[in-house]
Every structure is written in C-alpha cells, then in structure tokens.
Design an enzyme around this catalytic site. Structure first.
Site, PDB file in Angstrom:
ATOM      1  N   CYS A 130       6.834  90.885  58.551  1.00 55.41           N
ATOM      2  CA  CYS A 130       7.982  90.433  58.438  1.00 55.41           C
ATOM      3  C   CYS A 130       8.685  89.545  57.508  1.00 55.41           C
ATOM      4  CB  CYS A 130       8.427  91.375  59.801  1.00 55.41           C
ATOM      5  SG  CYS A 130       8.217  89.715  60.607  1.00 55.41           S
ATOM      6  N   HIS A 180      10.900  89.496  64.564  1.00 57.25           N
ATOM      7  CA  HIS A 180      10.864  90.109  63.590  1.00 57.25           C
ATOM      8  C   HIS A 180      12.615  90.483  63.108  1.00 57.25           C
ATOM      9  CE1 HIS A 180       8.860  93.996  61.419  1.00 57.25           C
ATOM     10  NE2 HIS A 180      10.362  94.436  61.748  1.00 57.25           N
ATOM     11  N   HIS A 192      11.505  97.010  55.637  1.00 55.95           N
ATOM     12  CA  HIS A 192      10.771  95.693  56.256  1.00 55.95           C
ATOM     13  C   HIS A 192       9.039  96.090  56.614  1.00 55.95           C
ATOM     14  CE1 HIS A 192      10.812  98.221  60.673  1.00 55.95           C
ATOM     15  NE2 HIS A 192      10.398  98.507  60.159  1.00 55.95           N
TER      16      HIS A 192
END
Length: 238
Positions: A130, A180, A192
């Site tokens: 990510c 994240h 993402h």
C-alpha cells in the site's frame, strides 16, 4: 556471486564517511541480514549509502531519498555503482505539489492496468504494497514521501474527512497505529494496493462507505484519518 573480497573492494574502509552509490538495476532491500523478508525496493537511479557489513551475507544500506535503511544481499551489489554526484533533495511549495497531483493519480491508474498482486515491501511495479504504491506514485512526479504508511501519516498535514480532495492520503489501521494507506480520487473513492486476505490482492478502487462492498466496509471500519501532502521529504541523515 560477488566474492566478499570484491565487496570489500567497493566499500570504503571508513564507514563513518560512506561513499554514495546509485542503483543500476531495481534492487531488493531486506529487513535483516538473512535477506529472506523484503522491506522495500530501490528503483533504478536511487541513491544509497552503505552503513555496515554482516560477515559475507549482506550489507546494511540507507536509501538517501527517504532515509530508509535495510539490508542488501552481497550478490545484489553487482547492481550498484558509485554515484557521480550526491543526492540533493528539492524543496517544493504546497502549490507546486498540488499542480503535480493529477499526474500522481494517473500513475496509480496506469499501474492498475497491468497484472499485479500485493507484494509486502513492493515499491517497484508491477507489484506494490500500500505505502509502496503511494511512494512510487508521488516519486514519479518528483515528490518524495517516507516509506511506510505510519511514517506517511506522520508526514502529512491532518485534515478533516470533509476536506478531502483528490490526491490526499487516507489512513487505516488500529487505534494504536496506521497499517494501510490509500490515495483519494474524489466522489468518495480511493485507490490502493490491498492484500489477499482482506483486500483485492493488488491495486483496486474502493469506497469510503459502510454501505459499499465487503472490502470497502472492512477498511472503512479501520479508518483513522486523512492527510494532505504539503512538502517533499527532506532527508535527515548524513
């Protein structure tokens, strides 16, 4: 394989004043001298310094653009060469960053077009984690972010969710820590690279909503905050 003697030949004896090297190939950087778990990757052209040597297994390096440290296998040192000039960070004003955000967003869309999967430590396409996707997207337009999602959260200026604009970062995780990050696209959507267990196992678009699909709901329940990139990272080491 590069011999230990060859390694010693390219590493200065005075590691307190290390030479600067440049990646001639994409380089894997690991989280320990065992070189069995990827920490990050260094794309062609990135600068690094060698900090220490672990017997004949690996060398510890610091990547100049983001101060990130890790280990490179001895055999992979064939892929570096002495830099002809030192890395110099360029300071950018917030308005300069805003002008470049559409191209950073376009980078993520282009990356999503290629077959890919989530790769822990991945910062070189086609496979990203990510924060690796975020760093690569911004770096593609000359804006440097720190490497990991929690570092990126600390680096950005906190904004209210109601203030989100395309190009802002959205952070997810626990109360204790960000785990994240995604890039806001507008209209309640973000792009993402998410993992196999919880996400899409690669790059995809999700919604900031509890009324959306299962993956979107799962991440929304972990929402921490949003952040705006207002500067390009300035290295502190050396």
């Amino acid at each position: 394989m590069v011999s230990f003697e060859q390694v010693k030949a390219i590493i200065p004896s005075d590691l307190a004043h290390p030479n600067e090297y440049q990646c001639a190939v994409n380089l894997n950087v690991y989280d320990s001298p065992n070189c069995d778990r990827l920490a990050t990757q260094a794309a062609v052209g990135r600068h690094l310094r060698i900090l220490s040597i672990n017997e004949d297994k690996a060398v510890e390096v610091c990547l100049c653009e983001d101060d990130y440290s890790g280990w490179v296998a001895i055999a992979d040192l064939e892929g570096i060469e002495e830099a002809t000039s030192h890395y110099r960070a360029i300071a950018l004003q917030p308005e300069e960053i805003r002008e470049r955000l559409p191209q950073a967003i376009a980078f993520t869309h282009e990356a999503a077009k290629h077959p890919n999967y989530y790769l822990w430590g991945g910062t070189v396409g086609p496979n990203y984690d990510c924060s690796g996707l975020m760093q690569a997207a911004f770096a593609s337009v000359g804006i440097w972010l720190p490497r990991d999602s929690y570092q990126q959260e600390d680096f950005t200026a906190a904004i209210a969710m109601e203030e989100l604009q395309p190009g802002d970062l959205i952070f997810f995780g626990t109360v204790e820590k960000t785990t994240h990050v995604g890039l806001y696209l507008g209209e309640g959507c973000y792009i993402h690279s998410s993992g196999k267990e919880q996400g899409r196992n690669g790059i995809g678009i999700n919604q900031l909503s509890e009324q959306a699909d299962t993956i979107s709901r799962s991440y929304y329940q972990q929402l921490r905050r949003a952040g705006r990139v207002v500067a390009s990272y300035q290295p502190s080491r050396f």
